[in-house]
Design an enzyme around this catalytic site. Sequence first.
Site, short mmCIF file in Angstrom:
data_model
loop_
_atom_site.label_atom_id
_atom_site.label_comp_id
_atom_site.label_asym_id
_atom_site.label_seq_id
_atom_site.Cartn_x
_atom_site.Cartn_y
_atom_site.Cartn_z
N CYS A 86 0.82 -1.22 0.00
CA CYS A 86 0.00 0.00 0.00
C CYS A 86 0.85 1.27 0.00
O CYS A 86 0.31 2.37 -0.10
CB CYS A 86 -0.94 0.01 1.21
SG CYS A 86 -1.98 -1.46 1.28
N CYS A 209 -13.28 -0.04 8.18
CA CYS A 209 -12.36 -0.49 7.13
C CYS A 209 -12.30 0.50 5.99
O CYS A 209 -13.31 1.09 5.61
CB CYS A 209 -12.85 -1.82 6.52
SG CYS A 209 -13.12 -3.13 7.73
N SER A 210 -11.12 0.65 5.40
CA SER A 210 -11.03 1.33 4.10
C SER A 210 -11.67 0.40 3.08
O SER A 210 -11.66 -0.81 3.25
CB SER A 210 -9.58 1.62 3.75
OG SER A 210 -8.85 0.42 3.66
N ILE A 212 -12.42 -1.36 -0.80
CA ILE A 212 -11.79 -1.80 -2.04
C ILE A 212 -12.10 -0.70 -3.08
O ILE A 212 -13.26 -0.26 -3.16
CB ILE A 212 -12.41 -3.14 -2.51
CG1 ILE A 212 -12.37 -4.19 -1.40
CG2 ILE A 212 -11.81 -3.62 -3.81
CD1 ILE A 212 -11.05 -4.77 -1.09
N LYS A 331 -10.11 5.72 4.72
CA LYS A 331 -11.43 5.25 5.13
C LYS A 331 -12.54 5.74 4.21
O LYS A 331 -13.40 4.95 3.79
CB LYS A 331 -11.71 5.69 6.58
CG LYS A 331 -13.13 5.48 7.04
CD LYS A 331 -13.42 3.99 7.18
CE LYS A 331 -14.87 3.61 7.00
NZ LYS A 331 -15.36 3.57 5.62
N HIS A 335 -9.20 3.66 -0.99
CA HIS A 335 -7.83 3.13 -0.86
C HIS A 335 -7.49 2.19 -2.01
O HIS A 335 -7.37 0.98 -1.80
CB HIS A 335 -7.72 2.45 0.52
CG HIS A 335 -6.36 1.95 0.86
ND1 HIS A 335 -5.19 2.50 0.37
CD2 HIS A 335 -5.97 0.91 1.68
CE1 HIS A 335 -4.16 1.83 0.87
NE2 HIS A 335 -4.60 0.87 1.64
#
Length: 389
Positions: A86, A209-210, A212, A331, A335
């Site tokens: 990342c 969660c960030s 997809i 978030k 991402h």
Amino acid sequence: MARDVAIVGVGMTKFGEHWDKGLRELIMEAGIKSVEDAGISGKDIELIIGGSMSSGIFAGQDHTGALFTDYLGLNPIPSIRTEAACASSSVALSTGIMAVQSGRYNCVVIGGVEKMTDVYSNMATTTLAGAMDRDNEANFGLTFPGVYALMAKRHMHQYGTTREQIAMVAVKNHENAMHNPNAQFHRKITVDDVLKSPLVSDPLRLLDCSPIADGASSLVIVPAEKAKQYTDTPIYIRASSQASDTLGLYRRPDITTVNANVVASRNAYKQAGMTPKDIHFAEVHDCFTINEIIATEDLGFVKKGDGGRFVQSGETQLGGKIPINTSGGLKAKGHPVGATGVAQVIEAVEQLRGNAGGRQVSGAENGLTHNVGGSGSTVVVHILSRNRK
Ligand code: COA
């Protein structure tokens, strides 16, 4: 003596689900925007460095360095692809900075791209898990939500951080994203929404969660002494620092801190001649809400263990002592892993140019970006400023 480096152009796609665009369309959109923003011609560009984590699996296309050069119409200049999970595009930037500092190149385009939504979520999870210790973690079923859930549990146990405080990170970042047209989510949420969202890996829920995402980001760097030829508001790179930690979380003595965060940021402050008090805002790697809390501690904005209480105090909101993730963060801005590092730097540039609209930090002169690969196995910190020295 290494040369100073400045950013003279930035451009990115909106982050989110781009069913109608492939990897190359995303690259072209971001790349052309950055080149137009810099007001340079293709003939000025001498090198392209582009980050992507797993384009071969996500989009069936590797060799993304060459893809950048080809589809921006820049053949035959050289290109390099960087991969650091990342943190792939932050490593592209730090590599580009070295290329300009060395005196060998005078105009470098830096990019990042990922197209993650063409595979099902389970495939995305398995692919992302390639950034952890495959033999000793992923093969036993650990996933990234699982890694950060372990860190969250331990932080709660060791420092009394509450589930509500962790949720407040998501609430703040969704609020900030409301003012960012390039963000994936434009939806306000409450602490209650976070706590009632589906459980992903205890204690982390969907809204921790960030997502997809698909997207690309790009910027143009030149030697500082040439920057005013291109723009009245060059943004100077005052520090570029990278550090490493174990690939596996299980080999760390304390999973409530990431040593590479501490080392990379302390080296960055030293390079810039600054302390955390000189930083007016930061984009930090909130791939999961707990990681923003850990980052604010490790970067020296607050004492270890106080990150949860710091979020609750409101000091990380716009108007607070140190606004964190004004872009919406990973978030809520999204991402697309290979594009994230450069997108964080783009937010810093927009803030320092005074172009951040409803999310502008007033009087911002210095900003910091913090980009993590894996669970902190790679960490890259940049400090940017309106002032050259
Ligand atoms: N935040 C907010 N909403 C989200 C979301 C997130 N992170 N992820 C998905 N959603 C929403 C979707 O927009 C969709 O909403 P809709 O029904 O209104 O259209 C809904 O939730 C279901 O989406 P779906 O794509 O089916 O979710 P999923 O269950 O397949 O995936 C996660 C959810 C959390 C598992 C996935 O986003 C994920 O793996 N995130 C972490 C990514 C990661 O690890 N990155 C690397 C970090 S190191």
